[in-house]
Design a protein around this motif. Structure first.
Motif, mmCIF file in Angstrom:
data_model
loop_
_atom_site.group_PDB
_atom_site.id
_atom_site.type_symbol
_atom_site.label_atom_id
_atom_site.label_comp_id
_atom_site.label_asym_id
_atom_site.label_seq_id
_atom_site.Cartn_x
_atom_site.Cartn_y
_atom_site.Cartn_z
ATOM 1 N N VAL A 278 2.864 -9.592 19.130
ATOM 2 C CA VAL A 278 1.537 -8.975 19.197
ATOM 3 C C VAL A 278 1.573 -7.493 18.819
ATOM 4 N N ILE A 279 2.499 -6.737 19.371
ATOM 5 C CA ILE A 279 2.511 -5.287 19.147
ATOM 6 C C ILE A 279 2.758 -4.925 17.681
ATOM 7 N N PRO A 280 3.797 -5.463 16.995
ATOM 8 C CA PRO A 280 3.932 -5.120 15.578
ATOM 9 C C PRO A 280 2.765 -5.609 14.724
ATOM 10 N N ALA A 281 2.202 -6.776 15.062
ATOM 11 C CA ALA A 281 1.061 -7.278 14.294
ATOM 12 C C ALA A 281 -0.142 -6.346 14.434
ATOM 13 N N LEU A 282 -0.381 -5.848 15.637
ATOM 14 C CA LEU A 282 -1.485 -4.901 15.826
ATOM 15 C C LEU A 282 -1.228 -3.586 15.095
ATOM 16 N N ILE A 283 -0.007 -3.086 15.177
ATOM 17 C CA ILE A 283 0.311 -1.825 14.502
ATOM 18 C C ILE A 283 0.156 -1.965 12.994
ATOM 19 N N PHE A 284 0.700 -3.035 12.426
ATOM 20 C CA PHE A 284 0.578 -3.245 10.978
ATOM 21 C C PHE A 284 -0.876 -3.441 10.573
ATOM 22 N N SER A 285 -1.653 -4.162 11.373
ATOM 23 C CA SER A 285 -3.063 -4.389 11.045
ATOM 24 C C SER A 285 -3.857 -3.089 11.056
ATOM 25 N N ILE A 286 -3.597 -2.249 12.043
ATOM 26 C CA ILE A 286 -4.305 -0.968 12.116
ATOM 27 C C ILE A 286 -3.920 -0.085 10.938
ATOM 28 N N LEU A 287 -2.634 -0.037 10.602
ATOM 29 C CA LEU A 287 -2.203 0.785 9.473
ATOM 30 C C LEU A 287 -2.754 0.267 8.146
ATOM 31 N N ILE A 288 -2.825 -1.041 7.989
ATOM 32 C CA ILE A 288 -3.408 -1.614 6.766
ATOM 33 C C ILE A 288 -4.893 -1.267 6.680
ATOM 34 N N ALA A 289 -5.601 -1.352 7.808
ATOM 35 C CA ALA A 289 -7.020 -1.020 7.801
ATOM 36 C C ALA A 289 -7.234 0.456 7.472
ATOM 37 N N ILE A 290 -6.372 1.319 7.988
ATOM 38 C CA ILE A 290 -6.500 2.748 7.690
ATOM 39 C C ILE A 290 -6.197 3.025 6.217
ATOM 40 N N LEU A 291 -5.105 2.457 5.700
ATOM 41 C CA LEU A 291 -4.728 2.711 4.306
ATOM 42 C C LEU A 291 -5.671 2.043 3.321
ATOM 43 N N TYR A 292 -6.293 0.938 3.697
ATOM 44 C CA TYR A 292 -7.215 0.267 2.793
ATOM 45 C C TYR A 292 -8.485 1.077 2.607
ATOM 46 N N ASN A 293 -8.903 1.779 3.651
ATOM 47 C CA ASN A 293 -10.131 2.566 3.573
ATOM 48 C C ASN A 293 -9.939 3.901 2.887
ATOM 49 N N ILE A 294 -8.701 4.345 2.736
ATOM 50 C CA ILE A 294 -8.445 5.657 2.101
ATOM 51 C C ILE A 294 -8.490 5.537 0.613
ATOM 52 N N TYR B 110 0.817 -1.212 0.000
ATOM 53 C CA TYR B 110 0.000 0.000 0.000
ATOM 54 C C TYR B 110 0.848 1.258 0.000
ATOM 55 N N ILE B 111 2.049 1.203 0.548
ATOM 56 C CA ILE B 111 2.894 2.395 0.645
ATOM 57 C C ILE B 111 3.600 2.694 -0.677
ATOM 58 N N ILE B 112 4.057 1.664 -1.390
ATOM 59 C CA ILE B 112 4.776 1.863 -2.645
ATOM 60 C C ILE B 112 3.817 2.451 -3.683
ATOM 61 N N PRO B 113 4.225 3.541 -4.348
ATOM 62 C CA PRO B 113 3.330 4.142 -5.340
ATOM 63 C C PRO B 113 3.159 3.236 -6.567
ATOM 64 N N GLY B 114 2.033 3.336 -7.193
ATOM 65 C CA GLY B 114 1.725 2.519 -8.366
ATOM 66 C C GLY B 114 0.597 1.562 -8.063
ATOM 67 N N SER B 115 0.266 0.755 -9.040
ATOM 68 C CA SER B 115 -0.818 -0.206 -8.834
ATOM 69 C C SER B 115 -0.314 -1.379 -7.994
ATOM 70 N N ALA B 116 -1.251 -2.149 -7.486
ATOM 71 C CA ALA B 116 -0.880 -3.283 -6.633
ATOM 72 C C ALA B 116 -0.096 -4.334 -7.418
ATOM 73 N N GLY B 117 -0.417 -4.500 -8.689
ATOM 74 C CA GLY B 117 0.299 -5.466 -9.519
ATOM 75 C C GLY B 117 1.757 -5.084 -9.738
#
Length: 101
Positions: A85-101, A43-50
Motif C-alpha cells: 500500500v505505501i509504495p503504491a500510494l507514494i508512486f501514485s501521488i508522484l505520478i499525479a504530481i508529475l503528470y500535471n506539471i 516521467y523522470i527520464i528526459p526525452g519524449s515518452a516514446g
C-alpha cells in the motif's frame, strides 16, 4: 478493526511457510508497485515518452520480481500489506504530481 490489525500483525511461527495472503500480496502487489514505479520512471527520464519507454519496459520484470520477493519476506501479514500500500500510494501521488506539471 483493532482485532483485524492485531491478527494481521502476528508474525508467522514458521519461516518455512509463506502463506496464501503473503503470496497473493507478493504477486499482485508486486505487479502494481512495479508498474507504478516504471510509469514514474517514464516521467523522470528526459526525452519524449516514446523514447523513454524502452528502459522501464525492459526492467519491469526485474522490478516485479524484486518487489515480490521484498513483500514475500515480510515477517507478518500486516507488514506485507503495508509494503504494497505505501509504495503504491507514494508512486501514485508522484505520478499525479508529475503528470500535471
Amino acid at each position: 478493526m483493532k482485532k483485524l490489525i492485531k491478527t494481521l500483525s502476528i508474525p508467522e511461527q514458521s519461516g518455512k511457510k509463506i502463506g496464501l495472503f503473503r503470496t497473493l500480496c507478493a504477486i499482485f502487489g508486486g505487479l502494481v508497485v512495479a508498474y507504478l514505479g516504471m510509469t514514474l520512471l517514464i516521467y523522470i527520464i528526459p526525452g519524449s515518452a516514446g523514447e523513454s519507454i524502452i528502459v522501464p519496459l525492459l526492467f519491469n520484470t526485474m522490478a516485479w520480481a524484486g518487489v515480490a520477493i521484498w513483500i514475500s519476506v515480510a515477517p507478518s501479514r500486516l507488514s506485507a500489506l503495508l509494503r504494497v500500500v505505501i509504495p503504491a500510494l507514494i508512486f501514485s501521488i508522484l505520478i499525479a504530481i508529475l503528470y500535471n506539471i
